[in-house]
Design a protein around this motif. Sequence first.
Motif, PDB file in Angstrom:
ATOM      1  N   ASP A 119     -51.977 -31.739 -25.906  1.00 38.94           N
ATOM      2  CA  ASP A 119     -52.749 -30.502 -25.296  1.00 38.94           C
ATOM      3  C   ASP A 119     -52.241 -29.624 -24.227  1.00 38.94           C
ATOM      4  OD1 ASP A 119     -55.645 -32.051 -25.716  1.00 38.94           O
ATOM      5  OD2 ASP A 119     -53.968 -33.827 -25.390  1.00 38.94           O
TER       6      ASP A 119
ATOM      7  N   GLU B 255     -60.587 -38.517 -25.936  1.00 37.53           N
ATOM      8  CA  GLU B 255     -60.565 -37.992 -24.641  1.00 37.53           C
ATOM      9  C   GLU B 255     -58.954 -38.325 -24.162  1.00 37.53           C
ATOM     10  OE1 GLU B 255     -62.009 -42.385 -24.327  1.00 37.53           O
ATOM     11  OE2 GLU B 255     -62.268 -40.592 -25.655  1.00 37.53           O
TER      12      GLU B 255
ATOM     13  N   LEU C 166     -53.976 -33.122 -14.778  1.00 35.26           N
ATOM     14  CA  LEU C 166     -53.878 -34.133 -16.010  1.00 35.26           C
ATOM     15  C   LEU C 166     -53.371 -35.413 -15.502  1.00 35.26           C
ATOM     16  CD1 LEU C 166     -53.224 -32.226 -19.232  1.00 35.26           C
ATOM     17  CD2 LEU C 166     -55.240 -33.489 -18.599  1.00 35.26           C
ATOM     18  N   TRP C 167     -52.320 -35.379 -14.795  1.00 34.33           N
ATOM     19  CA  TRP C 167     -51.528 -36.496 -14.226  1.00 34.33           C
ATOM     20  C   TRP C 167     -52.338 -37.153 -13.238  1.00 34.33           C
ATOM     21  CZ3 TRP C 167     -48.759 -39.907 -11.667  1.00 34.33           C
ATOM     22  CH2 TRP C 167     -47.736 -40.696 -12.082  1.00 34.33           C
TER      23      TRP C 167
ATOM     24  N   SER D 177     -55.865 -38.797 -14.326  1.00 34.12           N
ATOM     25  CA  SER D 177     -56.108 -39.720 -15.476  1.00 34.12           C
ATOM     26  C   SER D 177     -55.429 -41.126 -14.786  1.00 34.12           C
ATOM     27  CB  SER D 177     -54.876 -39.528 -16.648  1.00 34.12           C
ATOM     28  OG  SER D 177     -55.104 -38.068 -17.077  1.00 34.12           O
TER      29      SER D 177
ATOM     30  N   ARG E 296     -52.279 -27.299 -14.213  1.00 38.76           N
ATOM     31  CA  ARG E 296     -53.007 -28.024 -15.253  1.00 38.76           C
ATOM     32  C   ARG E 296     -52.269 -29.641 -15.352  1.00 38.76           C
ATOM     33  NH1 ARG E 296     -54.128 -26.735 -21.579  1.00 38.76           N
ATOM     34  NH2 ARG E 296     -55.384 -28.466 -22.180  1.00 38.76           N
ATOM     35  N   PHE E 297     -50.828 -29.512 -15.604  1.00 35.04           N
ATOM     36  CA  PHE E 297     -49.990 -30.754 -15.533  1.00 35.04           C
ATOM     37  C   PHE E 297     -50.495 -31.720 -14.421  1.00 35.04           C
ATOM     38  CE2 PHE E 297     -46.059 -32.902 -14.555  1.00 35.04           C
ATOM     39  CZ  PHE E 297     -46.172 -33.829 -15.505  1.00 35.04           C
TER      40      PHE E 297
ATOM     41  N   VAL F 174     -49.242 -34.365 -23.139  1.00 35.77           N
ATOM     42  CA  VAL F 174     -48.473 -33.229 -22.829  1.00 35.77           C
ATOM     43  C   VAL F 174     -46.929 -33.721 -23.177  1.00 35.77           C
ATOM     44  CG1 VAL F 174     -47.434 -32.503 -20.618  1.00 35.77           C
ATOM     45  CG2 VAL F 174     -50.035 -33.100 -20.470  1.00 35.77           C
TER      46      VAL F 174
ATOM     47  N   ASP G 164     -54.896 -43.134 -20.880  1.00 36.46           N
ATOM     48  CA  ASP G 164     -55.681 -41.818 -20.796  1.00 36.46           C
ATOM     49  C   ASP G 164     -54.774 -40.740 -21.203  1.00 36.46           C
ATOM     50  OD1 ASP G 164     -57.899 -43.455 -20.198  1.00 36.46           O
ATOM     51  OD2 ASP G 164     -57.084 -43.356 -18.364  1.00 36.46           O
ATOM     52  N   LEU G 165     -53.366 -40.611 -20.597  1.00 38.24           N
ATOM     53  CA  LEU G 165     -52.569 -39.530 -20.732  1.00 38.24           C
ATOM     54  C   LEU G 165     -51.134 -40.079 -21.239  1.00 38.24           C
ATOM     55  CD1 LEU G 165     -51.731 -36.551 -20.169  1.00 38.24           C
ATOM     56  CD2 LEU G 165     -51.292 -37.205 -17.773  1.00 38.24           C
TER      57      LEU G 165
ATOM     58  N   LYS H  46     -55.256 -37.632 -23.745  1.00 36.94           N
ATOM     59  CA  LYS H  46     -54.375 -36.445 -23.670  1.00 36.94           C
ATOM     60  C   LYS H  46     -53.037 -36.397 -24.131  1.00 36.94           C
ATOM     61  CE  LYS H  46     -58.296 -34.289 -22.586  1.00 36.94           C
ATOM     62  NZ  LYS H  46     -58.874 -33.207 -23.534  1.00 36.94           N
TER      63      LYS H  46
END
Length: 873
Positions: A210, A192, A277-278, A281, A273-274, A196, A163-164, A194
């Motif tokens: 993203d 969907e 996301l981590w 996900s 944000r990081f 980084v 997912d990430l 992402k």
Amino acid sequence: MDRTKADAVRSTCPYCGVGCGVLLRATGDGGLDVQGDPDHPANFGRLCSKGLALGETVGVEDRLLDPMVHGGVADWDDALQLVADRFSRTIADHGPGSVALYVSGQMLTEDYYVANKLAKGFMGTANIDTNSRLCMASTVAGHKRAFGSDTVPGTYEDLELADLIVLTGSNLAWCHPVLYQRILAARSRRPEMKIVVIDPRRTASCDGADLHLALEPGSDVALFNHLLAQIDRQGAMDRAFLAAHVDGVAEAVAAAHASDVSITGLSEADLARFVALWIGSEKVVTVFSQGVNQSTSGADKVNAILNCHLATGRIGKPGCGPFSVTGQPNAMGGREVGGLANMLACHLDLENPDHRQAVRQFWDAPQMPETAGLKAVDMFRAVGRGEIKALWIIHTNPAVSMPDSTAIAAAISGCDFTVVSDITGQTDTARLADVLLPATAWAEKDGTVTNSDRTISRQRGLLPAPGRARPDWAILAEVGRRMGWTTAFDYDNPAQIFREHAALSGIAGGFGRDFDISGMADISDADYATCKPFRWPYAARKGGRFFAEGGFFTANGKARMLPLQPRGLAAPATVDLPYRLNTGRTRDQWHTMTRSGKSVRLAAHLAEPFLEIHPGDAQRIGVDPAGLVRVHNQHGSAILRALITDRVRPGQCFAPIHWTKQTAPSGVIDCLVPGAVDPVSGQPESKAAAVMIDRFPARWYGFAVSRSGIDPDCDYWARTPTAKGWRCELAGLETPDNWEDAARRLFGQTQGSMQTLEDKQGGSFRAVLFGDRGLEAALFVSAKPVAVMRDYLAGLPDSAITGRTPVDQVDPGPTICACFGVGLNTILSAIDSRQLQSVEAIGAALQAGTNCGSCRPELAGLLASSQNREAAE
């Protein structure tokens, strides 16, 4: 059967650690047709620009065709006997510690195995290390500290299931393009997903990201400590997994909470944000490479990443895990056979008495070192001190690629006895050798390699070995026999070596080690010849992922989380050295260009060494676009073309590693990198040298093209091949008294018709030389960087003296897409004339960006520039 596959030889690409399968066909004129293998699990037919150009790199023009002893041609018998005698005598007089081998991820596993066996089992020295020490040693150390073994837990499929995807210290788009394209293809199916990117520099990989975290160099531990602390605060720890399978949790978490994230230089918003996301996900893969490894805290950076995956149980499951991607085609294979100074074959430990005894008994070896040998940097320092008196270097160029390379070259030059095995005698290192041994090259070799996700593939030879070149395993085995160990090195073919390696791995499996391919121990020569790619382990349990349900390779079977604190960089910036130098690869070149530099297509993208420098810094230094800068510190100095860009931040700069004394002597960049190493892994810090940058005050600049040769004698030059000969950038601090004489010397032509045009007041000069074939050479000189159409002139047109294309011809401009040879001007013209609005539209119109995709960020940049220009109008 598909004829495309039926009449082709299946092999593997010799560049990065992706391990792409290729289909090879001889063209009949000594050349090679290369296509991607659609059935190989690493690439499914896709190749990057370098892989596509492999057929252009197999010429024998600069090949080493005969053994050379002290500069003269020798026969194999004399050369190998000299090597055996000198190593035997050195060991007898000074002990096993006085000899060393420095090997390479360019070697096949069978070659690597014989080298390790010869050194550790029979010469009795652990002084065998590999250029993988410069690439992946910190990963090895981090894996062993956390897992008890050097195990990559996941597979390439995880990249498509995640997912990430977090890319940290990895410009995957340029350095591993096929993997990057697999990720982008997966995201197109699942929008969907992402991505980084964590990197001080904005790279091509950021184009599809993203979020880009442009952290301060060396602050990775602080960032991942912050993530671990937030994992704890937000209740994202997998308590059941930790209780059953992990030690050291409390200490690691406490250290993470005590860590100061502000040293990353990242904003609170980006950090939040990081973390979101981590943690948010379910499936996370963290891909890391040289930006993590090449550091004096590289092992800690690796363990900081592993801590986060262990804390959340996101390891070994589909779409989850830390993923180290290797830089060389067989870096993994070298690790498997004990190619590092502190390892034994099959992931056994040199300093473990039981392991050591088992390997010694298996080999029937006369002696085994009991302690680790010297790692690469320390090894060459020992050479320089005269402690190592006999040195054998195989398929690598440390006089250019090692940190503090000037000192390394001096050490090799001063060694009592140096042997170099390579495919060419023209490298900076080969020129320092007492004995040169001609080895077979890719497309001539036969053996196996292991890629980044533990897939073992066959490399198969198709072309005949030129001259008297021999396989590395055969050279090493013959020296072993001549040193008196006849039975131990009685090999007839690589299949025999592979079987021995597989059998030894069964002993490792008996010790509970991860590397076990004993299911291949009885493979026949015929089955070896047709062996398909397979992923280890290959024994009772085959392939797959590790650690989803524990089963770590420590004494108690539990992983270890480590308490970590950020450490400063080895070379702090000062008033005298205020800039931070990052080094790395370009898109279309490889290492020191002994292979990729032969391709005209690849050379056309970035034809000379450069320094990416921020516009603000360029203004302070007083350098204009395309001007030259001098980068220097206490270790060395380099002259580079200024590439002014906001891809780097103020106070930071970036330079590629590829140029040598043969291609651009003032552009050798590793002379600026200090020899500071990670205390655990021994890996040098190649990403953060402290340097000063000054404008290089050239009195004149030049550009030259020639059918035959260009022999510069000036302060700066960079030479690359073209389809019709050579091109060369030049600059100097002193102006020649007579430019016409200087031009003839440059081209080595004292005779022949020459037309000249000189403006002494303006400082410009042009000369063209004609011969039986028309234009033979041309030189353009100016007081400022020369403004001519370089790619047009590389074709040696008869109208060259103008420096510009005739009005009825189109200049394609510098190459942007190396896969299909599409130039800048062609792309810009198509954008304007066809009103192209997307990278996909450019691809449909010109094919640019439709293969490996590594040029897509540049295409997007050209589109944005064109759209901004239209908006301004």
